[in-house]
Design a protein around this motif. Structure first.
Motif, PDB file in Angstrom:
ATOM      1  N   GLY A 356       0.798  -1.214   0.000  1.00 11.58           N
ATOM      2  CA  GLY A 356       0.000   0.000   0.000  1.00 11.58           C
ATOM      3  C   GLY A 356       0.832   1.267   0.000  1.00 11.58           C
ATOM      4  N   GLU A 357       0.187   2.367  -0.340  1.00 10.93           N
ATOM      5  CA  GLU A 357       0.796   3.702  -0.408  1.00 10.93           C
ATOM      6  C   GLU A 357       1.909   3.752  -1.453  1.00 10.93           C
ATOM      7  N   TRP A 358       2.666   4.861  -1.473  1.00  7.21           N
ATOM      8  CA  TRP A 358       3.716   5.081  -2.461  1.00  7.21           C
ATOM      9  C   TRP A 358       5.065   5.236  -1.781  1.00  7.21           C
ATOM     10  N   VAL A 384      -0.170  12.211  -2.115  1.00  2.00           N
ATOM     11  CA  VAL A 384      -0.652  11.089  -2.928  1.00  2.00           C
ATOM     12  C   VAL A 384      -2.174  11.078  -2.967  1.00  2.00           C
ATOM     13  N   MET A 385      -2.799  11.137  -1.801  1.00  4.31           N
ATOM     14  CA  MET A 385      -4.261  11.080  -1.761  1.00  4.31           C
ATOM     15  C   MET A 385      -4.892  12.351  -2.308  1.00  4.31           C
ATOM     16  N   ARG A 386      -4.228  13.488  -2.148  1.00  2.00           N
ATOM     17  CA  ARG A 386      -4.757  14.711  -2.767  1.00  2.00           C
ATOM     18  C   ARG A 386      -4.749  14.566  -4.282  1.00  2.00           C
ATOM     19  N   CYS A 387      -3.693  13.973  -4.821  1.00  2.73           N
ATOM     20  CA  CYS A 387      -3.610  13.729  -6.256  1.00  2.73           C
ATOM     21  C   CYS A 387      -4.724  12.787  -6.709  1.00  2.73           C
ATOM     22  N   LEU A 388      -4.837  11.648  -6.056  1.00  2.00           N
ATOM     23  CA  LEU A 388      -5.815  10.640  -6.471  1.00  2.00           C
ATOM     24  C   LEU A 388      -7.238  11.185  -6.405  1.00  2.00           C
TER      25      LEU A 388
END
Length: 401
Positions: A356-358, A384-388
């Motif tokens: 999970g995650e980057w 990452v989550m803001r991007c997704l």
């Protein structure tokens, strides 16, 4: 020309699964501090804690992110509980007596380090504002207003800062200002404008000022945004610090500029956002190994920062969102090409579907630094989550400030 509907069919599932299955649960399952509250941000590849010290930035970023996800995709009590835990930890442990915030604290919340920058405060404001937007509990709006006014005044006039610390260099010898300041305040002001309709004039006035400050960093002759310029808006060419270009910051800035251009229906500002993105990706893209360099020199001279040719997660996050929104707004094929190229690189090199995650940090050749980390003082549940989530909103025609 590929339509947004066709693009959505091709990419929506990829981004949705990455967010819901591999990223949002990673921090809920591994980062939530059930003993002291807040988020434990230093996590290894598997999500195990390798340092218990807490980044104050990440408490605010996490509080904003999980509030934001709840606002975007439907109320989620688990997300809001996590967000509130981070905000409560900030309120209980992360403010000094002078009203400024710390930079790092222990797991219990004892102060470790404090910096002259006000980015801890900026992310606190965003977290409180977004949590208020989700819950309508006015206490959080009041807290956001109070600290927003503090940092806005500090940016305009450093003498109002209750926390006095000497700059890195003697200002009498070299007095510089960084593009990151007005860029972050532009974003924070946009969030406040969204949630606080009673003070629209204040936020719009401040945004006008931040836009004017950002534009001073653009160098037409060099075709780039300079990370640092002198206080009288000059290019300091004879030292490395004056020639630094941060492609990730520039693409992030282009996104904030474009969001404001869309809000205002401002064609000139949109064109400036295009220019900033185009120059950033052209100077930042690694034509040999692909991916975006962390730092570049405006005149292509050696860069002093040892990590300059590494590939970090967040510039790719910002480039993905900026390029997609630019394509949706302008229908120019070049932005579609960059969206696909950045997405391909990022998912092939940063995404870790096993745990999970980057990954946060890659070498120039695209391999993770060893042992790899998923979170640290500077990386957490944010970019990452803001991007997704932003990509999903672009496809769904939702606002995502």
């Amino acid at each position: 020309m590929e339509s947004m509907e066709e693009l959505k069919k091709e990419y929506y599932g990829l981004f949705k699964e990455e967010l819901d299955k591999y990223c949002a649960p990673f921090w809920l399952n591994n980062g939530m501090d059930k003993t002291y509250g807040g988020v434990l941000n230093c996590l290894d590849r598997e999500g195990k804690v390798f340092s218990t010290d807490k980044s104050v930035w990440m408490q605010g970023r996490c509080g904003w992110m999980y509030s934001h996800l709840s606002n975007l995709f439907g109320k989620n009590d688990e997300y809001l509980k996590f967000a509130k835990s981070c905000i409560d930890f900030l309120n209980e442990h992360c403010f000094d007596k002078d009203g400024r915030m710390y930079f790092t604290v222990t797991k219990e919340g004892l102060p470790l380090r404090k910096r002259r920058y006000w980015f801890s405060e900026s992310f606190y404001v965003s977290a409180c504002a977004e949590y208020y937007y989700a819950t309508k509990e006015t206490k959080y709006l009041e807290d956001a207003r109070k600290v927003y006014d503090l940092i806005a005044n500090i940016f305009k006039d450093g003498s109002t800062d209750p926390f006095k610390i000497f700059p890195k260099t003697y200002p009498e010898t070299r007095n510089l200002k960084a593009m990151a300041g007005p860029m972050i305040l532009l974003n924070v002001s946009s969030i406040m404008r969204k949630v606080d309709k009673e003070r629209l004039d204040l936020y719009n006035k401040n945004i006008d000022f931040y836009l004017s400050e950002i534009k001073k960093h653009y160098n037409k002759d060099l075709h780039c945004m300079l990370e640092n310029i002198t206080v009288d808006n000059k290019y300091l060419s004879e030292v490395s610090e004056g020639r630094i270009v941060n492609p990730g910051h520039d693409m992030e800035c282009s996104l904030f500029l474009l969001e404001e251009a869309i809000y205002r229906n401002d064609k000139e500002l949109q064109e400036f956002a295009e220019t900033v993105f185009t120059d950033a990706i052209n100077i930042g893209w690694d034509n040999e190994y692909e991916g975006v360099f962390y730092f570049k020199d405006a005149e292509n001279k050696p860069v002093e920062s040892y990590e300059h040719d590494m590939k970090l997660w967040w510039p790719h996050n910002e480039g993905i969102v900026a390029s997609l929104l630019l394509y949706k707004t302008t229908k120019k094929e070049v932005y579609l090409e960059w969206f696909k190229k950045l997405t391909k690189y990022a998912f092939e090199h940063f995404s870790d579907r096993k745990y999970g995650e980057w990954y946060g940090y890659l070498r120039r050749d695209g391999l993770p630094t060893m042992p790899p980390c998923k979170g640290c003082t500077y990386k957490g549940p944010f970019h990452v989550m803001r991007c997704l989530s932003s990509v999903l909103c672009i496809f769904d025609d939702k606002e995502f400030v």
